[in-house]
Scaffold this active site. Sequence first.
Site, PDB file in Angstrom:
ATOM      1  N   GLY A 241       0.976  -1.173  -0.098  1.00  0.00           N
ATOM      2  CA  GLY A 241       0.067  -0.060  -0.036  1.00  0.00           C
ATOM      3  C   GLY A 241       0.693   1.295  -0.052  1.00  0.00           C
ATOM      4  N   PRO A 242       0.237   2.315  -0.223  1.00  0.00           N
ATOM      5  CG  PRO A 242      -1.395   3.890  -0.948  1.00  0.00           C
ATOM      6  CD  PRO A 242      -1.142   2.627  -0.895  1.00  0.00           C
ATOM      7  N   PRO A 243       2.575   4.934   1.039  1.00  0.00           N
ATOM      8  CG  PRO A 243       4.187   6.124   0.416  1.00  0.00           C
ATOM      9  CD  PRO A 243       3.146   5.432  -0.185  1.00  0.00           C
ATOM     10  CB  THR A 245      -1.815   3.431   3.785  1.00  0.00           C
ATOM     11  OG1 THR A 245      -0.696   2.630   3.379  1.00  0.00           O
ATOM     12  CG2 THR A 245      -2.535   4.215   2.634  1.00  0.00           C
ATOM     13  N   GLY A 246      -0.643   2.935   6.914  1.00  0.00           N
ATOM     14  CA  GLY A 246      -0.569   2.302   8.399  1.00  0.00           C
ATOM     15  C   GLY A 246      -0.171   0.888   8.092  1.00  0.00           C
ATOM     16  CE  LYS A 247       3.282  -0.214   3.428  1.00  0.00           C
ATOM     17  NZ  LYS A 247       2.706   1.433   2.866  1.00  0.00           N
ATOM     18  CD  GLU A 465      -3.587  30.753 -10.263  1.00  0.00           C
ATOM     19  OE1 GLU A 465      -4.389  29.662 -10.330  1.00  0.00           O
ATOM     20  OE2 GLU A 465      -2.227  30.593 -10.023  1.00  0.00           O
TER      21      GLU A 465
END
Length: 689
Positions: A241-243, A245-247, A465
């Site tokens: 999973g992406p950084p 994300t709480g692995k 803008e």
Amino acid sequence: MNEKEQKNKQNKKQGLPKPKFNPTFIYIGIAVLFLILSFIDFGGNGKEIGWKEFVTMVKSNDIKKIVVVNGETAEIFLTEDAITSQKYKDISGNKNSVLSNSPNFKMSIGSIDSFQNQLDEIQKDKPMENRIDIKYEKRTDYVSGLMSWVIPILLFFGIWFFLFKKAAGGGMGGGSQIFNIGKSKAKVFDKENLKIKVDFKDVAGMEEAKVEIIEIVDFLKNSKKYTRLGGKIPKGVLLVGPPGTGKTLLAKAVAGEADVPFFSMSGSDFVEMFVGVGASRVRDLFKQAKDKSPCIIFIDEIDAIGRARGKNANFNSNDERENTLNQLLTEMDGFESNSGVIIIAATNRADILDNALTRAGRFDRQIHVELPDMKERKEIFLVHTKNLKLGKDVDLNLFSKQTPGFSGADIANVCNESALIAARNGHNEITKQDFLDAIDRIIGGLEKRHKLITPEEKKTIAYHEGGHATISWILPYSHPLVKVTIVPRGKALGAAWYMPEERQLTTKEQILDEMCSALGGRASEEINFGKISTGALNDLEKVTKQAYAMVTYFGMSPEIGNISFYDSSGRNDYSFTKPYSEKVAELIDKEVKKIIDEQYERAKRILREHADGLKKLAEKLLEKEVIFAEDLENIFGKRKDSNGKIIIENELTEDEPLTEDKIKQEEIQETNQSEKNEEKETKIKPSDD
Ligand code: NHX
Ligand code: ZN
């Protein structure tokens, strides 16, 4: 288990503190002993007397014998008569004892010669046989002799020991770094060391991942249930999973929930300057783990060692990493499936891992941890705001809506930042605005109101803008605009903030409309000033990447057709060879240019059509610096979809209560129902992201 451990266990049972053994006590003890020894005078306890007293004693024939020690001290022994009569009680201060064969008095002498001469002078009238008997003795002082060589040695060892301890390095536990280099650096969380305090209650969001990971806990807790039927317990689980994300959190929660020891290590911890260290650390880690089974080994960032072998551009330079990986593979094969050790590894790039690592029997289970969706973000917000002092107007539903693409770590960051901002503003509680500012800060960086900008530049920025804003308001498929600002923030001088829809699929029309609004900035500069600036860098970069992706990945160009050069395996890197011919390469470039040119022309056309609106918008921007969707509605009217129908922004759907906190949250919301309409004004993503 050895005796010592058993003893410790017993002590614990009886509630006694673990006996603490401190080596410094020994050193202090030895030092004190030496000091005492050196002060004790083995030469006896005779009192020191002067020459005058000595002469008196000699003259009254009270001295039996004199022993001259080392030519320095004369030890005086009295006759029995003198002792029994206690003649010299006053001088000695106590009774002179007959029993002791130590001297009764002592006297320092200058030199043996002069002492002898003076003594002879005193007793020259006495007959020879009555004269005092003098003996000369040489005594070695064992204590000081010992000290003179023991102390330097002790000192030497002391310094050596001290230096060694220092070299052992901080925090890695005892022992020397040099000797421990092959030992695994794993942090161990178990009952004796650091207790894991994380369980599934602390893991918010990640519902799918949680379901899968709960199974792992069951494997560890009730392994019998599975092995009874002949099943094998998996050895490895890969969290992908992406950084942020709480692995790591998830892995810790497994250990905490299963109540087993947890070895935590990062992939890069294996690698050291020296050859063979990585492999030896892997070996040591598995040995330790087997001793403590059932347990969990967690290897973070496993791609540091697990990257596919032999595919690197710099050949043969990474032997050490490969050795480490090979050792890991062997160890995973080596231990039996049912030994109770489960390895959890985390990576954000599963595709670059070596095939051997992901094959059956090793890390054959992959659990994908994805970025949280709106509902999950709200749960994460609930966790992180637990200890914050929240104001009445705080609405977590709004915040979770405002933070698409945020990871758990980002949300934690927002919550913390909001508290800091509130404190800086002198608030007693964290208000809604503090939170929104924190979100802006995380997305866009620090606001730089004091940046020096000339009026011309300010005008260019406003029109740039304004161009973005106008086009995204007119085009039906572009992301809904939240606000436009010409206050510098981070690296950007100004930005149009959108609320990106969290969609799973994107149509070609949506991409084209987005590209058109992104090009609106430069188009506006060209139309209004006839000059263009470097400021469009980010816009152009984004547009170019999107166009190339359309053509080479998504098959969205008629000339190339439904061909994709995307490689999901990630194994072949095309840095040197492209998977298509030169002719196709030319075609791709041509198609990309065509798409971008078309959108640029479209942008200019739209801006010319709405030149009045754009002018009003830019002037309003210059005046107010920040304008919201409302102001655009006032200028251009309501936004219309592709059928010309007015787009109604869908309200956030209320979901059922999650926890008690949630109920509290809803009470807060009800009180703010009137303010709800204003909440839409807030921003989410700057265009140049
Ligand atoms: C700069 N940044 O770095 C300034 C601060 C057009 C009003 N020079 O598209 O901020 O100009 O819609 C070297 C040379 C970044 C490095 C030129 C790094 C240009 C953002 C682009 C607003 N909003 N662009 C936008 C913007 C810029 C940039 C550069 C560079 C601007 C624009 C950056
Ligand atoms: Zn721009």
